[in-house]
Scaffold this active site. Structure first.
Site, PDB file in Angstrom:
ATOM      1  N   ASP A  68      -4.989   1.261  -2.205  1.00  0.00           N
ATOM      2  CA  ASP A  68      -5.529  -0.044  -1.814  1.00  0.00           C
ATOM      3  C   ASP A  68      -5.594  -0.987  -3.014  1.00  0.00           C
ATOM      4  O   ASP A  68      -5.166  -2.139  -2.946  1.00  0.00           O
ATOM      5  CB  ASP A  68      -6.934   0.117  -1.229  1.00  0.00           C
ATOM      6  CG  ASP A  68      -6.916   0.378   0.267  1.00  0.00           C
ATOM      7  OD1 ASP A  68      -5.898   0.101   0.910  1.00  0.00           O
ATOM      8  OD2 ASP A  68      -7.924   0.873   0.782  1.00  0.00           O
ATOM      9  N   HIS A 117       0.835  -1.199   0.000  1.00  0.00           N
ATOM     10  CA  HIS A 117       0.000   0.000   0.000  1.00  0.00           C
ATOM     11  C   HIS A 117       0.876   1.258   0.000  1.00  0.00           C
ATOM     12  O   HIS A 117       0.632   2.204  -0.753  1.00  0.00           O
ATOM     13  CB  HIS A 117      -0.915  -0.021   1.221  1.00  0.00           C
ATOM     14  CG  HIS A 117      -1.860   1.136   1.285  1.00  0.00           C
ATOM     15  ND1 HIS A 117      -3.169   1.040   0.882  1.00  0.00           N
ATOM     16  CD2 HIS A 117      -1.689   2.422   1.687  1.00  0.00           C
ATOM     17  CE1 HIS A 117      -3.769   2.214   1.043  1.00  0.00           C
ATOM     18  NE2 HIS A 117      -2.876   3.066   1.545  1.00  0.00           N
ATOM     19  N   GLU A 118       1.913   1.261   0.834  1.00  0.00           N
ATOM     20  CA  GLU A 118       2.799   2.424   0.905  1.00  0.00           C
ATOM     21  C   GLU A 118       3.571   2.618  -0.391  1.00  0.00           C
ATOM     22  O   GLU A 118       3.771   3.749  -0.853  1.00  0.00           O
ATOM     23  CB  GLU A 118       3.759   2.268   2.075  1.00  0.00           C
ATOM     24  CG  GLU A 118       3.104   2.211   3.430  1.00  0.00           C
ATOM     25  CD  GLU A 118       2.178   3.392   3.682  1.00  0.00           C
ATOM     26  OE1 GLU A 118       2.528   4.525   3.299  1.00  0.00           O
ATOM     27  OE2 GLU A 118       1.094   3.165   4.247  1.00  0.00           O
ATOM     28  N   GLU A 145      -6.376   7.033  -1.551  1.00  0.00           N
ATOM     29  CA  GLU A 145      -6.474   5.820  -0.752  1.00  0.00           C
ATOM     30  C   GLU A 145      -7.116   4.688  -1.532  1.00  0.00           C
ATOM     31  O   GLU A 145      -6.697   3.534  -1.428  1.00  0.00           O
ATOM     32  CB  GLU A 145      -7.259   6.097   0.532  1.00  0.00           C
ATOM     33  CG  GLU A 145      -6.504   6.963   1.524  1.00  0.00           C
ATOM     34  CD  GLU A 145      -5.171   6.369   1.917  1.00  0.00           C
ATOM     35  OE1 GLU A 145      -5.085   5.131   2.051  1.00  0.00           O
ATOM     36  OE2 GLU A 145      -4.218   7.125   2.087  1.00  0.00           O
TER      37      GLU A 145
END
Length: 486
Positions: A205, A136-137, A201
């Site tokens: 994701d 995710h990062e 986001e």
């Protein structure tokens, strides 16, 4: 009221940095995933992002309890690079760091820098769950979310954004200092962040799960870890830190589970290195060693063969910490005989040898291992330390000169070189090495001062003086270049 307002703004500002707002469900088919995150070039070039990332990393080194353990550093970077190798739109090198912090959290910032809290190893039950956070990062970085956010906010409120950016990154490293700096930049920023970060986001994701699957991990790791976070909230009287900045509504967990279910079922082998890393970080850096660690090691002792091996390794570390070196050797020796190339065991056996003053054994073992694993940083750092402990300072310096040349951002190398030079009375080398330490922490004036002192101690016109003076010029230029980002 004031503290609540500050927490609210922090939640908005940092929601893009980990597992934030609820994603819109999309099928995992790769050609259906829009690549909307590679713009923002009008505001920041890739080189500017890397420069800003380096500057903020220096601030984090100065203020946050980073973990510099060579084994753990190698593990998370190898795991991270495995994910990066299967990510799209990679435009910068990636570096992964650990901070000793008991709260679940992680964040990414400019230049491919990803920071993980040590607590992730307590709450991640397997490598796929840990990798889901990292994926995710990585997606935040590859999609250039910070740069795009900066571009959007510069259009809306450039002065407020300029202050908020530095403050929020400082807050990650030093919460009190960052909170104080942030208090003066609240007005006019909040709504823009709320509307902009939702799409970030969703994208992180979605693309993160795609990267996770491509790299061979179980996509279920992402919703499974979200469930762990939800459980922390459900059974805690105090809201976990991660949920202040990364809200986890039920819809997001359900969407992540639905998306993961559309990927083919994947049987992911248990990772021995993850188990070793988990045991090492929880026994050496956790503030909750006691009962929890003993329960974990007991559980592993009754588990799979890999878990039993990790349990034995964990018991060895605990005995080392209790200075029961003979007992530690008794457990580790048969394991080492069966796994002579295991770096986790070599490192622990070296520690035992050094504590029992068996320096020749430690040095010989490390030299033999380096013949097989050329230039391995774990072995090199261990060997340099063994040389110093056995008072073979010239050998240590020779090795560390090469090591710091190849790994100029590793504080371990510069710290050992400072010690080796000091033991030999070579004050100019000691000061020059210390200058590199403080430069890596963003203290450029102090670094220049130490290099100036080193330059005055050596012969006029010598190679060392030219080297020190050239480094002073480099640091001054770097300081000037970075002044625009402060």
């Amino acid at each position: 009221m004031k503290n609540l307002a500050q927490k609210s703004l922090i939640a908005v500002l940092t929601s893009l940095l980990l597992l934030g707002n609820p994603p819109v469900f999309a099928a995992p088919t790769e050609d259906l995933l829009p690549d909307i995150g590679t713009t923002a070039g009008a505001t920041l070039s890739i080189n500017q992002e890397m420069a800003m990332g380096d500057l903020y990393l220096r601030s984090i080194r100065a203020q946050a309890p980073l973990i510099y353990d060579p084994l753990l550093t190698q593990y998370i970077n190898q795991l991270g690079q495995k994910l990066v190798n299967h990510a799209d739109s990679v435009k910068t090198p990636f570096h992964f760091y650990l901070i000793n912090n008991p709260s679940i959290n992680a964040y990414a910032f400019f230049g491919g820098n990803v920071v993980l809290h040590s607590a992730l190893f307590r709450y991640s039950h397997n490598e796929s769950e840990l990798a889901s956070v990292m994926a995710h990062e990585i997606s935040h970085v590859t999609q250039r979310h910070l740069a795009r956010l900066m571009e959007d906010q510069q259009r809306k409120s450039p002065l407020a954004w300029a202050g908020a950016l530095g403050s929020i990154l400082l807050m990650m490293a030093s919460p009190q200092a960052g909170m104080a700096a942030l208090s003066g930049t609240i007005a006019g920023v909040k709504q823009g962040f709320i509307s902009f970060t939702q799409s970030n986001e969703q994208e992180a994701d979605r693309i993160g799960m795609q990267t996770l699957s491509r790299a061979g991990f179980d996509p279920q790791g992402m919703p499974n870890f979200m469930q762990i976070m939800a459980d922390q909230y459900r059974y805690s009287s105090k809201l976990p830190e991660i949920l202040y900045t990364h809200p986890l509504p039920d819809s997001r967990l359900a969407d992540a589970r639905n998306r993961a279910n559309q990927y083919p079922a994947k049987a992911t082998p248990e990772s021995q290195d993850f188990l070793f890393a988990r045991v090492r970080i929880l026994t050496m850096f956790s503030n909750e060693q006691g009962l929890y660690i003993n329960q974990l090691l007991d559980k592993y002792s009754q588990g799979t063969a890999k878990e039993q091996l990790a349990a034995a390794y964990g018991h060895t570390i605990l005995l080392l910490q209790d200075k029961k070196y003979a007992e530690a050797r008794k457990i580790l020796s048969p394991l080492f005989e069966k796994h002579p190339d295991n770096l986790w065991f070599i490192d622990a056996m070296t520690d035992i040898d050094i504590e029992q003053k068996q320096y020749t054994n430690a040095i010989s073992r490390l030299q033999n291992a380096l013949n097989k694993f050329k230039n391995n940083p774990i072995l090199q750092i261990n060997l340099a330390n063994a040389y110093i402990q056995s008072k073979q300072y010239p050998q240590a310096s020779q090795l560390l000169f090469r090591y710091t040349f190849n790994h100029p951002e590793d504080l371990n190398g510069w710290t050992l070189l400072t010690e080796a030079a000091g033991k030999q009375g070579k004050r100019h080398e000691e000061w020059a090495a210390y200058a590199e330490i403080v430069a890596l922490q963003g203290e450029f004036d102090m670094a220049i001062d130490y290099l100036s002192k080193a330059s005055k101690l050596v012969k006029l016109g010598s190679y060392d003086q030219r080297r020190y003076d050239a480094r002073i010029d480099q640091l001054r230029q770097l300081q000037q270049n970075y002044s625009q980002y402060k």
